[in-house]
Design an enzyme around this catalytic site. Structure first.
Site, short mmCIF file in Angstrom:
data_model
loop_
_atom_site.label_atom_id
_atom_site.label_comp_id
_atom_site.label_asym_id
_atom_site.label_seq_id
_atom_site.Cartn_x
_atom_site.Cartn_y
_atom_site.Cartn_z
N MET A 130 0.87 -1.17 0.00
CA MET A 130 0.00 0.00 0.00
C MET A 130 0.91 1.22 0.00
O MET A 130 1.67 1.44 0.94
CB MET A 130 -0.90 -0.02 1.24
CG MET A 130 -1.84 1.14 1.36
SD MET A 130 -3.14 0.86 2.59
CE MET A 130 -2.19 0.52 4.06
N ARG B 104 -6.67 -1.67 9.38
CA ARG B 104 -6.79 -1.10 10.72
C ARG B 104 -7.21 -2.15 11.74
O ARG B 104 -6.68 -2.19 12.85
CB ARG B 104 -7.75 0.09 10.71
CG ARG B 104 -7.13 1.32 10.12
CD ARG B 104 -8.08 2.49 9.96
NE ARG B 104 -7.33 3.66 9.49
CZ ARG B 104 -7.90 4.80 9.12
NH1 ARG B 104 -9.21 4.94 9.16
NH2 ARG B 104 -7.14 5.82 8.73
N TYR C 51 1.04 3.56 12.34
CA TYR C 51 0.68 3.27 10.95
C TYR C 51 -0.79 2.87 10.81
O TYR C 51 -1.47 2.58 11.79
CB TYR C 51 1.62 2.27 10.29
CG TYR C 51 1.81 0.88 10.85
CD1 TYR C 51 0.84 0.19 11.56
CD2 TYR C 51 3.01 0.21 10.59
CE1 TYR C 51 1.04 -1.09 12.01
CE2 TYR C 51 3.24 -1.08 11.03
CZ TYR C 51 2.24 -1.73 11.75
OH TYR C 51 2.44 -3.01 12.19
N GLU C 52 -1.26 2.92 9.58
CA GLU C 52 -2.68 2.72 9.23
C GLU C 52 -3.60 3.71 9.93
O GLU C 52 -4.72 3.39 10.31
CB GLU C 52 -3.12 1.28 9.54
CG GLU C 52 -2.32 0.22 8.86
CD GLU C 52 -2.26 0.40 7.34
OE1 GLU C 52 -3.17 1.04 6.78
OE2 GLU C 52 -1.31 -0.11 6.74
N GLY C 53 -3.12 4.94 10.10
CA GLY C 53 -3.90 5.97 10.77
C GLY C 53 -3.51 6.04 12.23
O GLY C 53 -3.77 5.10 12.98
#
Length: 567
Positions: free
Chosen positions: A161, A294, A428-430
């Site tokens: 990603m 997430r 990571y991932e928000g």
């Protein structure tokens, strides 16, 4: 003692706390009954314990490295990845038409947690592929799905990603990567992406990058971004990896932890790529992948918590130090403060696992029934699961170091590695701050309908158990009422005022959910009552002052001058 996959914990949760029978009753998951679930978890647990766990330390001690333009992975990682791929675990939740197992997300997440607890650095690779599979299933053209999905599902190829750029971290809309139409149905992608997990390696035939870029007519911000699939090697007429695409691994990051997971800086120089989804709708397509990731990251936090708990428990059962107040006990686990730390680790690991798996069950029910209420429940729980799961991983790992005492900071014990490896999961991932803002903003955008529905369910369950367990059910009901009142205050506030207290609100929300799940566990099995009692008496009360901050607003926060500010 080595890592043991917590298969029995998952079976207990599925059977007695989270209502997995509702998932198995859906026609979509007719082949995923309790016996199948048990068999899947047992086999995945064996793989995690026997094959992946021995790779944890080698990955840390011998990091992935860039050599002559090619990434060389840590010793044993290629064999471990082959075991994951050949077992079909990459495609556990993927559609059967592409060769996947088609199993529920709840089982996929359980498997992911066990693998993460065994060796998080390696588990990251299939997690990224799974997210890419889901994005292509929902948004890819038929041609892209036919070519890429079977190979991603089988693990022959892996996925990444590619969002972040040097100047565009959480502000994805600031990206500058360009996509120019090539006139043959493809595009030429030019730009640099950083922090690309498993962006290059030597474990699979091809690496497929999902890249956010802007078309010539793409407007500013996130609304002008499109998504492209850019393979490392361009498939030939037979679908085999052919000529190298114009994608270069510039460098690998030197990180705090996760040394076995190569984090790459990638340069795209007019690399050939194909549009995924509609033009300028790349964020919607990428969020399909990110939402999957997430919840997967939440499970990573729980997995590290489980591994750190097991290591600390084993050490505390063996280490002798001083007189203990417990008759017949000479190990340090007999000391009251050690017992407190181990109980907190155990109670929070259970709570975080239950919250995350409850989110997975909601996803399964939404997909199987099309019920908007289940979809709203899944959306509400995703930021809570991600934030609380990763914070639990960090907190339990740090407490594990304390349990080890001086040996906790000696690398050979592995306790410090858990701290280093898990730290990035809150980023990571928000980031977890973004998760809290998502909960306080977007997820309360329905007027609190999904939140209040969940609170009603908690209070109904607690009310039904007052007669059997009044000392536990009463505090859970009261805490849920405090959550209701805090949510009402959040809804009455403006966005900036909500965001100023979003983090404590999320944590208080999670504390209440944890109390509910511990109550369910204690009611289902008497042996679990002591841990439920410990959590509800000693940890659930933290929800009160956390939720009390809802409604305080942002004025006092912005009155504090940040360090380093000169004006």
């Amino acid at each position: 003692m080595g890592f043991r996959a917590p298969v029995s914990e998952y079976l207990f949760l599925l059977d007695h706390v989270l209502g997995y029978d509702r998932v198995a009753a859906q026609p979509r998951f007719a082949e995923a009954g309790r016996d199948t679930a048990a068999a899947v978890l047992e086999e995945a647990g064996r793989l995690a314990s026997e094959v992946l766990a021995p790779l944890q330390r080698p990955g840390d001690l011998t990091p992935a490295r860039l050599q002559d333009g090619q990434v060389v992975t840590s010793p044993g990682f290629a064999g471990g990845y082959r075991a994951i791929a050949e077992g079909g675990w990459v495609g556990i939740a993927a559609g059967t038409e592409a060769g996947g197992m088609g199993l529920p997300v709840s089982l996929s997440m359980a498997v992911g947690e066990m693998m993460a607890g065994a060796c998080l650095s390696l588990q990251l690779c299939p997690l990224l592929s799974q997210g890419q599979i889901e994005a292509l299933e929902h948004h890819g053209s038929e041609a892209l799905k036919a070519l890429y999905l079977p190979r991603l599902v089988s693990g022959e190829w892996t996925g990444t990603m590619c969002l972040t750029e040097p100047q565009a971290g959480s502000d994805v809309g600031a990206l500058t990567t360009r996509a120019e139409p090539a006139g043959d149905g493809s595009h030429r992608i030019t730009g640099q992406k950083i922090y690309i997990t498993w962006g290059d390696h030597d474990m699979a035939e091809n690496i497929c990058h999902l890249v956010l870029a802007r078309l010539p007519d793409g407007g500013p911000g996130t609304k002008g971004i499109s998504l492209f699939l850019v393979p490392k090697f361009l498939p030939d007429a037979d679908g085999a990896p052919g000529a190298a695409n114009a994608v270069t691994t510039v460098s690998l990051e030197h990180k705090l932890g996760l040394h076995g997971s190569p984090t790459a800086v990638l340069q795209f120089e007019a690399a050939q790529g194909w549009l995924v989804g509609a033009p300028h709708k790349g964020m919607a397509a990428m969020f399909t992948m990110m939402n999957n990731a997430r919840l997967g990251v939440a499970m990573q936090g729980v997995g590290i918590a489980e591994a750190a708990l097991q290591a600390a428990g084993a050490y505390a059962a063996e280490r002798r130090q001083g007189e203990t107040p417990e008759p017949g006990e000479s190990a340090i686990q007999g000391h009251a403060d050690l017992r407190r730390m181990l109980a907190e680790m155990q109670a929070d690991t259970f709570a975080a696992r239950a919250i995350a798996l409850s989110c997975a069950v909601a996803i399964d029910m939404a997909r199987a029934t099309g019920d908007a209420a289940w979809a709203a429940r899944a959306a509400l729980l995703t930021p809570v699961a991600k934030s609380f799961g990763t914070e639990t991983g960090m907190r339990v790992a740090e407490t594990g170091v304390q349990v080890h005492g001086g040996m906790g900071v000696i690398e050979e014990t592995g306790a410090a590695q858990f701290c280093r490896d898990v730290r990035v999961t809150a980023i990571y991932e928000g980031t977890n701050g973004i998760q809290a803002m998502d909960l306080a903003g977007r997820k309360l955008g329905d007027g609190g309908k999904a939140a209040f529905g969940l609170i009603d369910e908690i209070q109904d369950a607690a009310g039904s158990l007052r007669g059997r367990h009044p000392d536990l059910a009463g505090p859970v009901w009261d805490a849920a009422e405090g959550l209701r009142e805090a949510t009402e205050r959040m809804l009455a506030a403006g966005l900036t005022d909500r965001f100023a207290v979003a983090a404590p609100y999320l944590r208080g929300f999670a504390r209440v959910l944890g109390g509910w799940h511990h109550l369910q566990a204690g009611a289902a099995e008497e042996a679990r009552l002591p841990l439920a009692r410990f959590y509800i008496r000693r940890m659930l009360p933290e929800a009160g002052p956390l939720l009390a901050q809802a409604g305080l607003g942002a004025a006092d926060l912005y009155a504090v001058r940040p360090p380093g500010r000169t004006v």
